[in-house]
Design a protein around this motif. Structure first.
Motif, PDB file in Angstrom:
ATOM      1  N   THR A  48       2.898  30.417  -4.646  1.00 16.63           N
ATOM      2  CA  THR A  48       2.960  31.407  -3.575  1.00 16.63           C
ATOM      3  C   THR A  48       3.547  30.831  -2.293  1.00 16.63           C
ATOM      4  OG1 THR A  48       0.700  30.878  -2.899  1.00 16.63           O
ATOM      5  CG2 THR A  48       0.978  32.686  -4.470  1.00 16.63           C
ATOM      6  N   LYS A  49       3.663  29.513  -2.231  1.00 13.29           N
ATOM      7  CA  LYS A  49       4.216  28.884  -1.034  1.00 13.29           C
ATOM      8  C   LYS A  49       5.687  28.545  -1.222  1.00 13.29           C
ATOM      9  CE  LYS A  49      -0.147  26.772   0.441  1.00 13.29           C
ATOM     10  NZ  LYS A  49      -0.838  25.503   0.771  1.00 13.29           N
ATOM     11  N   LEU A  50       6.417  28.584  -0.134  1.00 11.73           N
ATOM     12  CA  LEU A  50       7.820  28.199  -0.147  1.00 11.73           C
ATOM     13  C   LEU A  50       7.945  26.697   0.067  1.00 11.73           C
ATOM     14  CD1 LEU A  50       9.332  31.046   2.025  1.00 11.73           C
ATOM     15  CD2 LEU A  50      10.012  30.539  -0.313  1.00 11.73           C
ATOM     16  N   PRO A  51       9.061  26.090  -0.374  1.00  8.97           N
ATOM     17  CA  PRO A  51       9.315  24.689  -0.035  1.00  8.97           C
ATOM     18  C   PRO A  51       9.303  24.518   1.482  1.00  8.97           C
ATOM     19  CG  PRO A  51      10.884  25.483  -1.674  1.00  8.97           C
ATOM     20  CD  PRO A  51      10.116  26.674  -1.209  1.00  8.97           C
ATOM     21  N   PRO A  52       8.925  23.333   1.969  1.00  8.77           N
ATOM     22  CA  PRO A  52       8.775  23.113   3.420  1.00  8.77           C
ATOM     23  C   PRO A  52       9.975  23.545   4.252  1.00  8.77           C
ATOM     24  CG  PRO A  52       7.951  21.231   2.201  1.00  8.77           C
ATOM     25  CD  PRO A  52       8.587  22.140   1.192  1.00  8.77           C
ATOM     26  N   GLU A  53      11.201  23.271   3.749  1.00  9.68           N
ATOM     27  CA  GLU A  53      12.377  23.610   4.554  1.00  9.68           C
ATOM     28  C   GLU A  53      12.532  25.122   4.734  1.00  9.68           C
ATOM     29  OE1 GLU A  53      13.790  23.047   0.269  1.00  9.68           O
ATOM     30  OE2 GLU A  53      12.374  22.096   1.667  1.00  9.68           O
ATOM     31  N   LEU A  54      12.171  25.892   3.677  1.00 15.10           N
ATOM     32  CA  LEU A  54      12.259  27.346   3.779  1.00 15.10           C
ATOM     33  C   LEU A  54      11.098  27.900   4.599  1.00 15.10           C
ATOM     34  CD1 LEU A  54      13.430  28.378   0.189  1.00 15.10           C
ATOM     35  CD2 LEU A  54      14.766  28.354   2.296  1.00 15.10           C
ATOM     36  N   ALA A  55       9.925  27.305   4.449  1.00 17.44           N
ATOM     37  CA  ALA A  55       8.784  27.737   5.256  1.00 17.44           C
ATOM     38  C   ALA A  55       9.095  27.549   6.736  1.00 17.44           C
ATOM     39  CB  ALA A  55       7.543  26.947   4.862  1.00 17.44           C
ATOM     40  N   TYR A  56       9.762  26.455   7.056  1.00 15.54           N
ATOM     41  CA  TYR A  56      10.162  26.186   8.456  1.00 15.54           C
ATOM     42  C   TYR A  56      11.186  27.210   8.914  1.00 15.54           C
ATOM     43  CZ  TYR A  56      12.193  23.807  12.483  1.00 15.54           C
ATOM     44  OH  TYR A  56      12.647  23.504  13.744  1.00 15.54           O
ATOM     45  N   ASN A  60      10.169  30.229  11.845  1.00 17.51           N
ATOM     46  CA  ASN A  60      10.751  30.252  13.180  1.00 17.51           C
ATOM     47  C   ASN A  60      11.319  31.613  13.556  1.00 17.51           C
ATOM     48  OD1 ASN A  60      10.169  27.656  13.979  1.00 17.51           O
ATOM     49  ND2 ASN A  60      12.046  26.791  13.135  1.00 17.51           N
ATOM     50  N   LEU A  61      11.305  32.569  12.627  1.00 17.64           N
ATOM     51  CA  LEU A  61      11.791  33.912  12.941  1.00 17.64           C
ATOM     52  C   LEU A  61      10.738  34.664  13.746  1.00 17.64           C
ATOM     53  CD1 LEU A  61      13.321  34.973   9.489  1.00 17.64           C
ATOM     54  CD2 LEU A  61      14.576  34.240  11.530  1.00 17.64           C
ATOM     55  N   SER A  62      11.189  35.571  14.559  1.00 15.79           N
ATOM     56  CA  SER A  62      10.242  36.368  15.338  1.00 15.79           C
ATOM     57  C   SER A  62       9.451  37.279  14.407  1.00 15.79           C
ATOM     58  CB  SER A  62      10.986  37.210  16.377  1.00 15.79           C
ATOM     59  OG  SER A  62      11.934  38.060  15.755  1.00 15.79           O
TER      60      SER A  62
END
Length: 355
Positions: A48-56, A60-62
């Motif tokens: 259910t979690k995204l890889p760290p780079e995609l989570a970041y 950062n989106l509003s």
């Protein structure tokens, strides 16, 4: 000191990827293979979690902003074989699409090339329209026909999506509080199309999904506004006129039927021919289409609750759930397994929570 066991994991990859497994080595050198992926290639332990780079990236989106590429990114985490590029509709280059060229309808275009070419010459347009095609991020919702939509007051929320997809003859007029008023495209086949021209909403695309050669002949007559003839072979009455200009009509890419059936759900191949229990429902086909062409995907009105026989089958009629009989063409239980994977892994959002 007593050491009970020790273990570590090694990923073992096969050509197809469907049998990937972790190898567990115990202190007694016993080897155990623990499957990582199921037969279709989905993670058994859905991530259910995204890889760290995609989570970041998305973090950062509003708040509330559309997330570019989100659905495809999530899909890839649970189904590594997913490849996003698959056009929504057929265009004049359709013969170059190798994945559909060797299959007969409904899984491909073999034997129908000439008639498709003729239709596309008339329709001239092959996208969603200039405004939507320009969007850098599209939020799409597939509105199913299930009774679960009734009295949910989701109309305003559904209308907030950039692309609203409706299926077959499901009406909007008189039900807008629950299903909204906006229709970007309506996907249908001959027997499922709205038969009364007055019941078509304005400003929507008519999207044809062909399941048999006869369907393509019907659609050609509709596009060129000819008298519909040769009706033997349809399992129920069909529309004789669609109040749309040819430029407002599209042909859904049959690859989505093929991918949903054989890759995602695991229905019988049957030598690439339509057969018992190997056709996905149009709703699942539409979701498959959205995974390839939308950045965020939601659904509403999906899910049959067979434990409630007196619940309404569809939001627009009084037929009860008990009226459902075993389908010759669909495998509802297998299809539900696939859709539950998408919801559980947050690939799609289920507004009515029926899946």
């Amino acid at each position: 000191m007593v050491v009970s066991c020790w273990s570590y994991y090694i990923l073992v990859f096969t050509e197809t990827g469907a049998e990937e497994a972790a190898v567990v080595l115990t202190k007694n050198a016993e080897v155990k293979r623990i499957p990582v992926y199921d037969k279709q290639g989905f993670l058994l332990q859905l991530e259910t979690k995204l890889p760290p780079e995609l989570a970041y990236k998305y973090g950062n989106l509003s708040s509330g902003a559309c997330k570019p590429g989100y659905a495809a990114a999530k899909m890839t985490t649970i189904y590594p074989k997913f490849i996003k590029s698959a056009p929504m509709f057929l265009d004049r280059n359709f013969k170059r699409l190798s994945k559909i060229s060797h299959y007969l309808p409904p899984f491909g275009i073999k034997t129908q090339e000439r008639i498709i070419d003729s239709i596309l010459t008339a329709t001239k347009n092959y996208g969603l329209g200039e405004r939507l095609d320009r969007l850098s991020c599209k939020r799409c919702i597939i509105v199913g026909n299930g009774g679960i939509l009734y009295n949910k007051s989701l109309g305003t929320r559904i209308d907030d999506y950039d692309v609203v997809v409706r299926l077959n003859e499901a009406p909007v007029k008189g039900y807008s509080r629950d299903v909204g008023t906006k229709t970007t495209l309506r996907i249908t086949y001959p027997e499922g199309a709205i038969q009364n021209p007055e019941n078509y909403e304005k400003d929507s695309l008519f999207v044809f999904s062909g399941f048999k050669p006869l369907d393509f002949k019907w659609f050609r007559q509709i596009v060129f506004k000819e008298n519909v003839r040769g009706l033997d072979g349809f399992w129920k009455s069909v529309a004789h006129r669609v109040p749309r200009d040819p430029t407002e009509m599209r042909i859904l890419n049959p690859y989505f039927i093929q991918e949903a059936a054989f890759h995602f759900i695991g229905l019988p191949l049957n030598n690439g021919l339509m057969g018992k229990g190997n056709i996905p429902t149009l709703g699942t086909v539409a979701i498959t289409m959205a995974l390839h062409n939308c950045d965020e995907v939601a659904v509403a009105g999906f899910g049959y609750d067979m434990s409630s026989p007196h619940a309404p089958l569809h939001y627009y009629e009084k037929v009860k759930m008990a009226a459902i009989k075993e389908s010759w063409t669909h495998d509802i239980s297998k299809e539900k397994e696939f859709l539950r994977k998408l919801v559980k892994a947050n690939v799609i959002t289920d507004l009515t929570k029926g899946i």
